[in-house]
Scaffold this motif. Structure first.
Motif, PDB file in Angstrom:
ATOM      1  N   LEU A   1      -4.121  11.327   2.460  1.00 52.49           N
ATOM      2  CA  LEU A   1      -4.315   9.989   3.253  1.00 52.49           C
ATOM      3  C   LEU A   1      -3.630   9.986   4.545  1.00 52.49           C
ATOM      4  O   LEU A   1      -2.595  10.585   4.815  1.00 52.49           O
ATOM      5  CB  LEU A   1      -4.169   8.712   2.540  1.00 52.49           C
ATOM      6  CG  LEU A   1      -3.043   8.569   1.629  1.00 52.49           C
ATOM      7  CD1 LEU A   1      -1.852   8.134   2.629  1.00 52.49           C
ATOM      8  CD2 LEU A   1      -3.187   7.366   0.549  1.00 52.49           C
ATOM      9  N   PRO A   2      -4.397   9.400   5.748  1.00 55.84           N
ATOM     10  CA  PRO A   2      -3.607   9.081   6.919  1.00 55.84           C
ATOM     11  C   PRO A   2      -2.210   8.616   6.741  1.00 55.84           C
ATOM     12  O   PRO A   2      -2.142   7.505   5.743  1.00 55.84           O
ATOM     13  CB  PRO A   2      -4.310   8.011   7.604  1.00 55.84           C
ATOM     14  CG  PRO A   2      -5.721   8.351   7.046  1.00 55.84           C
ATOM     15  CD  PRO A   2      -5.490   8.282   5.534  1.00 55.84           C
ATOM     16  N   LEU A   3      -1.010   8.840   7.263  1.00 55.61           N
ATOM     17  CA  LEU A   3       0.357   8.319   7.165  1.00 55.61           C
ATOM     18  C   LEU A   3       0.158   6.717   7.575  1.00 55.61           C
ATOM     19  O   LEU A   3       0.802   6.085   6.918  1.00 55.61           O
ATOM     20  CB  LEU A   3       1.353   9.060   8.086  1.00 55.61           C
ATOM     21  CG  LEU A   3       2.579   8.758   8.224  1.00 55.61           C
ATOM     22  CD1 LEU A   3       3.171   8.446   6.835  1.00 55.61           C
ATOM     23  CD2 LEU A   3       3.405   9.300   9.083  1.00 55.61           C
ATOM     24  N   SER A   4      -0.902   6.330   8.428  1.00 57.52           N
ATOM     25  CA  SER A   4      -0.628   4.881   9.022  1.00 57.52           C
ATOM     26  C   SER A   4      -1.113   4.156   7.599  1.00 57.52           C
ATOM     27  O   SER A   4      -0.771   3.054   7.495  1.00 57.52           O
ATOM     28  CB  SER A   4      -1.752   4.819   9.781  1.00 57.52           C
ATOM     29  OG  SER A   4      -3.152   5.306   9.407  1.00 57.52           O
ATOM     30  N   ALA A   5      -1.818   4.588   6.719  1.00 52.77           N
ATOM     31  CA  ALA A   5      -2.011   3.823   5.581  1.00 52.77           C
ATOM     32  C   ALA A   5      -0.754   3.388   4.647  1.00 52.77           C
ATOM     33  O   ALA A   5      -0.956   2.290   4.185  1.00 52.77           O
ATOM     34  CB  ALA A   5      -3.261   4.552   4.608  1.00 52.77           C
TER      35      ALA A   5
ATOM     36  N   ALA B   1       8.056   0.133  -1.004  1.00 58.86           N
ATOM     37  CA  ALA B   1       8.741   1.338  -1.191  1.00 58.86           C
ATOM     38  C   ALA B   1       7.833   2.438  -0.596  1.00 58.86           C
ATOM     39  O   ALA B   1       8.643   3.425   0.156  1.00 58.86           O
ATOM     40  CB  ALA B   1       8.641   1.462  -2.940  1.00 58.86           C
ATOM     41  N   LEU B   2       6.571   2.335  -0.964  1.00 58.60           N
ATOM     42  CA  LEU B   2       5.626   3.114  -0.108  1.00 58.60           C
ATOM     43  C   LEU B   2       5.915   3.339   1.341  1.00 58.60           C
ATOM     44  O   LEU B   2       5.955   4.471   2.206  1.00 58.60           O
ATOM     45  CB  LEU B   2       4.350   3.071  -0.287  1.00 58.60           C
ATOM     46  CG  LEU B   2       3.822   3.388  -1.786  1.00 58.60           C
ATOM     47  CD1 LEU B   2       2.358   2.843  -2.135  1.00 58.60           C
ATOM     48  CD2 LEU B   2       3.837   4.768  -2.022  1.00 58.60           C
ATOM     49  N   GLY B   3       6.112   2.063   2.105  1.00 58.09           N
ATOM     50  CA  GLY B   3       6.194   1.804   3.559  1.00 58.09           C
ATOM     51  C   GLY B   3       7.502   2.766   4.073  1.00 58.09           C
ATOM     52  O   GLY B   3       7.591   3.479   5.017  1.00 58.09           O
TER      53      GLY B   3
END
Length: 285
Positions: A77-81, A98-100
């Protein structure tokens, strides 16, 4: 402005200067169905080889991550997501945060590699303990370091959400709020505070701190925002080889040896703009 929003703004500045590499996989540790507490980490993998670590042991973070991504190694997926989890309201689910933060760390490692910026290797643990003096405040329970500090007669005050982790020691006391660290001259703070966005609260409470160190794999992002808040040093880790790391993880072995631990001091850090200039204008470096 919250720390998460500041981190997101940094990612937007980077996105305005370079193309963001896509996410080519995630890693989560296996869910364990017992009552044993474990300090565990996930990883974000980017095209080009950058890796971002993030803490997954806050509340139900790990279970939520597995629910969202049941096959994390196949995620594309795009990193921006993932970076978008750092923007918007401050009441994110911990899994979002955590993902961010993991995505921020991976992007930071990508920028550092492009800029050919590699911080100094982190000091040995024995050297670190020897250099610490005065009353030490510790956010999170770093058992081996506490053992070394108390062995040299240093008093340690621990802020830990799970007080049962704090082993009995006449030189160690437990507090339940950041205000209990107000008299400590040295602060060693877990980077999980980046995920639950409590770092500002801790810094504000440490009114006697002469040195504030943020440490852990989750601190492996560009440190501009934390240095602006008064952090003096950041101890983190860089993973140069995805295959080596995932091989160790799949084997269930300690993965620290797959990385290079480093330390950045506020006084020596060149700053985001200098790093971006090295990337976008290499002939002017």
């Amino acid at each position: 402005m919250s720390l998460h929003q500041d981190l997101f703004n940094i990612t937007q500045r980077i996105a305005g200067a370079i193309d963001l590499p896509p996410v080519t996989g995630l890693y989560f540790p296996r869910l364990q169905h017992d009552d044993t507490f474990r300090d565990e980490f996930g990883f974000v993998f980017l095209q080009g080889g950058a890796i971002g670590a993030f803490y997954v042991s806050l509340n139900d973070t790990l279970a939520e991550l597995w629910q969202r991504f049941p096959e994390p190694e196949t995620v594309q997926l795009p990193l921006s997501a993932l970076l978008e989890h750092l923007s918007g309201p401050d009441n994110h689910a911990l899994a979002d945060s955590a993902l961010g933060v993991g995505a921020y760390n991976a992007l930071s490692q990508h920028v550092m590699a492009l800029a050919n910026y590699r911080p100094a290797a982190r000091q040995r643990k024995t050297d670190t303990a020897a250099e610490i003096s005065g009353r030490v405040g510790m956010v999170g329970y770093f058992c081996p370091l506490i053992e070394r500090l108390t062995a040299q007669g240093t008093e340690v005050v621990v802020l830990e959400n799970l007080p049962e982790r704090v082993l009995a020691n006449p030189l160690v006391s437990h507090v339940s709020t950041p205000h209990g660290l107000a008299d400590c001259e040295q602060i060693i703070c877990t980077a999980s505070t980046l995920i639950n966005d409590t770092l500002d609260e801790v810094i504000a409470a440490c009114t006697s701190a002469q040195r504030f160190a943020l440490t852990g794999p989750t601190a492996s992002g560009l440190p501009d925002a934390v240095f602006a808040r008064g952090v003096d040093t950041v101890g983190a880790i860089h993973f140069p080889d995805r295959q080596q790391l995932t091989g160790i993880l799949d084997a269930g072995m300690p993965w620290g040896k797959a990385g290079h631990k480093y330390e950045i001091s506020r006084a020596d850090y060149p700053g985001l703009e200098t790093l971006l200039q090295r990337v976008t204008q290499p002939d002017h470096n």
